[in-house]
Design an enzyme around this catalytic site. Sequence first.
Site, short mmCIF file in Angstrom:
data_model
loop_
_atom_site.label_atom_id
_atom_site.label_comp_id
_atom_site.label_asym_id
_atom_site.label_seq_id
_atom_site.Cartn_x
_atom_site.Cartn_y
_atom_site.Cartn_z
CG HIS A 12 -7.58 -5.39 0.00
ND1 HIS A 12 -7.19 -5.12 1.28
CD2 HIS A 12 -7.62 -4.20 -0.64
CE1 HIS A 12 -6.98 -3.83 1.42
NE2 HIS A 12 -7.24 -3.24 0.26
CG HIS A 50 -1.24 0.73 3.21
ND1 HIS A 50 -0.45 1.57 2.48
CD2 HIS A 50 -2.14 0.22 2.33
CE1 HIS A 50 -0.86 1.57 1.22
NE2 HIS A 50 -1.88 0.77 1.10
#
EC number: 6.3.5.3
Lengths: 250, 603, 83, 83
Positions: free
Chosen positions: B65, B116
Amino acid sequence: MTELITDLSADLSSADLSSARVGVITFPGTLDDRDAARAVRFSGATAVELWHADAELKDVDAVVIPGGFSYGDYLRAGAISRFAPLMAKVIDAANSEAKLPVLGICNGFQILTESHLLPGSMVKNDHLKFICRDQVLRVENTATAWTSAFDAGQEITVPLKNQDGQYIADEKTLDALEAEGRVVFRYVGFNPNGSRRDIAGIANAAGNVVGLMPHPEHAVETGFGPDHTGTDGLGFFSSVLHTILSGARA
Amino acid sequence: MTNSSAEKTSFNIDTVANAASTPETELPWAELGLKDNEFARINEILGRRPTAAELAMYSVMWSEHCSYKSSKVHLRQFGDKVTPEMKEHLLVGIGENAGVVDIGDGWAVTFKVESHNHPSFVEPYQGAATGIGGIVRDIISMGARPVAVMDPLRFGAIDHPDTARLVHGIVSGIGGYGNSLGLPNIGGEVVFDSVYQGNPLVNALAVGVLRHEDIRLANASGVGNRVVLFGARTGGDGIGGASVLASESFDDAKPSKRPAVQVGDPFAEKVLIECCLELFKASIVDGIQDLGAAGISCATSELASNGEGGMHVELTSVLLRDPTLTPGEILMSESQERMMAVVTPENVAAFEAVMAKWDVEYSWLGEVTDTGRLIIDWDGETIVDVDPRTVAHDGPVYNRPFHRPEWLDALQADSFKGEVPADLGAAVVELMSSPNMASKSWVTDQYDRYVQGNTAQAMPDDAGVIRVDESTGLGVALSTDANGRYCYLNPREGAKLALAEAYRNVATSGARPLAVTDCLNFGSPEDPEVMWQFAESVTGLADACQELGVPVTGGNVSLYNQTGGVPIHPTPVVGVLGVFDDVARRTPSGWREDGQAIYLLGT
Amino acid sequence: MPRIVVDVMLKPEILDPQGKAIVGALPRLGFTEFSGVRQGKRFELTVDGEITEAVLAKAREAAETLLSNPVIEDVVKVEAVDD
Amino acid sequence: MPRIVVDVMLKPEILDPQGKAIVGALPRLGFTEFSGVRQGKRFELTVDGEITEAVLAKAREAAETLLSNPVIEDVVKVEAVDD
Ligand SMILES: Nc1ncnc2c1ncn2[C@@H]1O[C@H](COP(=O)(O)OP(=O)(O)O)[C@@H](O)[C@H]1O
């Protein structure tokens, strides 16, 4: 750019208009303060920034409490803002002999009911969702400080956007509001939140304090209002200019 | 600000000195997601084993990430395929919190789309809400006032029992946060397809405006400048998976209660926006960085490595919501609504005055140094001593194997062979009533599109349009588009088509397309077929950008979107930004008046 | 009317923005006695008839599935009241 | 930690939109035991130190002025708990 509008007699110069000072209060979490100030400017008046923690009203001739989520709408919409230092001044001035004109829009309306300047209260919309739409309203009372520019019974379209917009009050209060002509705006065609008797906005007994859920400050400029054209909200701001300049406070 | 956390802590602290003298200590690097080669590399960089706190930092910063370790080699094309003309309007490119584009008259805009996805599957409302919160902080940290958001969404089948939970939670989370921030929602997408059942896509785009001179970058320079953390307090949010660090000495595995879910506080963020804008206006901060994934680890190492010197921080000065947090946890915490800034000593008082006005909590953590090292102390003892670049920028880079899936030929050959229905009218009705074609007003009516008074176009138009300058009408148009099914059939062409669609939507509104942001949603990079889809899509997008002359200014990669070994369709979401000299010229979609002529353009 | 009260609170480790805003407002109104506030929900379920153990069990189940979100909230009480 | 619990409910004559939605959802989930639901608020106030009668009185005052809106809500309980 929208031209200056006013329904005042033609001999008033723009300097006279701009001598009218309309305060716009910002609380932490207020969203529509810059929009309200823009609407004030479009009417020709001078917009004065007020901060919730200010001690003074800076000699303004009227006050707008704009929409938003002051304190996040946490606890209850308007519950925490109501105790701001400046609100004590607003309450005094609104109740004083000078009858300071006060307009509460959306969250501002909620702050006014929490402050007991206006009766009743708002709870969650009956459908429980946030709703944003172009809303038709009927102007039921043109004798208030904020509605003199409208015709009685006139239908106007302004944006509506809220989550806790369902107006409620006990039957006795509702009957009294109706009897005294203090229901100033009613939803037409569609009740967007379950408000009692389709009430969109009300006034105090003297007519200087008005609160409503829809947003006139979002309908003041061609291209940025309802259906890209609507400017029906301007009437609120020209009305108060009229109230101020016609010597209510002279 | 006083701080009471120091005296409350009672665990053994793994200091740098301790690490040097106890090389044999077992560390939970595998539990923290590090591979053995990565752990070996950390030991090599440091010349000793990492401390617990250093391990925490490297593990989060070297995660997929934060480090883009699988995608980096491909994303380079966005830079390599940029021509000088494409750079003409680019003030800040890929690599900063968000790209910044010149739109003329001294104005600039910054915009970015992010995902998200996973948090929104776990807790739809809060996951989506904090997705908006995170992307908006990226925009603020560039020095801009956020002016609008968009939300490209993908859900599973509309009749699946879990879909209602996700749709209603996600839509109200986006509305709940965005509406409270006073940001008009000017567009997005809603697509239902069973491939997204266990992996809904919640992408959020934010756009902000600023004057050229207001651009702020995330760097800590100027020896002696002070480092401050402000906004919400630090809690255990988002470190649930890393609870091995609950025991800093690794011996007494006490059970920890760490929330895996972050709860957003939009009110705190709205205050943070206004407070940052006031800081920018008065030129009170020199460098600024929002805290997102990897929290303080990311903010300190990025600020320090982008500056010319180093940084020295005392971690016990961090204001905590949960006093039981260990140093490693504090470094990893993803608590929302926080910012870190660098302030010159002369501006300290002015900074504190702005915090007092907005009632925002802050604490001074340390200062910029000339050592070239990021040093973090815990109560005076050094627990981190690293070259910040090794944490923030020199993470592992993988050239993962990829190959074209064998099933693709069969899939591509499987074209439509049915009959054209006799009753076309009925077919049209059937098409129009499919959830993907039907009106999206049931979603968009829950979003405020009027706030700020500058929305010239929003739903149902093809592009959202926002006025930037009230005196001239200068403004921007934005559209986001993607088509996972096209990309599944042909990832390279599908990505090109996504760009082409967003570009067309912006162009038909009347704006001149200027720049691109993208959110690349894919399955696992460890699957060579997914990696191929990824590589192909990036190539297609980079080529198409070159063809159309618009640069990618920033974006986000979201990998591992798969359940039970089945990846989602490759879904590169592309956002295009265009500029208007006067938004009064915008052209809404759809017929407006009777009697107008209809033309069909193109091939 | 026999009722069942269900109390739901955010888990202690989860941020409570509402409680935070209230705790900030209290001192400004002169309330300095309270160092923290958490805001939760209270449900009153009306039952036609007697509140048996079976009905209470159902209330507990409803509390865990519908009235609370187990990801972020705890059911702190399920209790019959009669007043 | 000593705490004071304050419970606030909408006045009985005021329609509760959230309670109504829950009452509608319950039967769909197989809960048929409950004829009505009202949703209110529960606050937990933390007190550093002892909960004296004076502190309780302050909590009552906060409940009436800030935590509830007397136009639509009733404070149904203000009580010290210790667990
Ligand atoms: N999730 C969303 N958020 C905001 N706007 C949306 C969302 N989904 C769709 N919209 C808006 O609704 C309108 C119609 O969307 P859509 O049916 O997808 O149009 P099209 O098929 O022309 O792309 C567009 O203006 C689009 O931006």
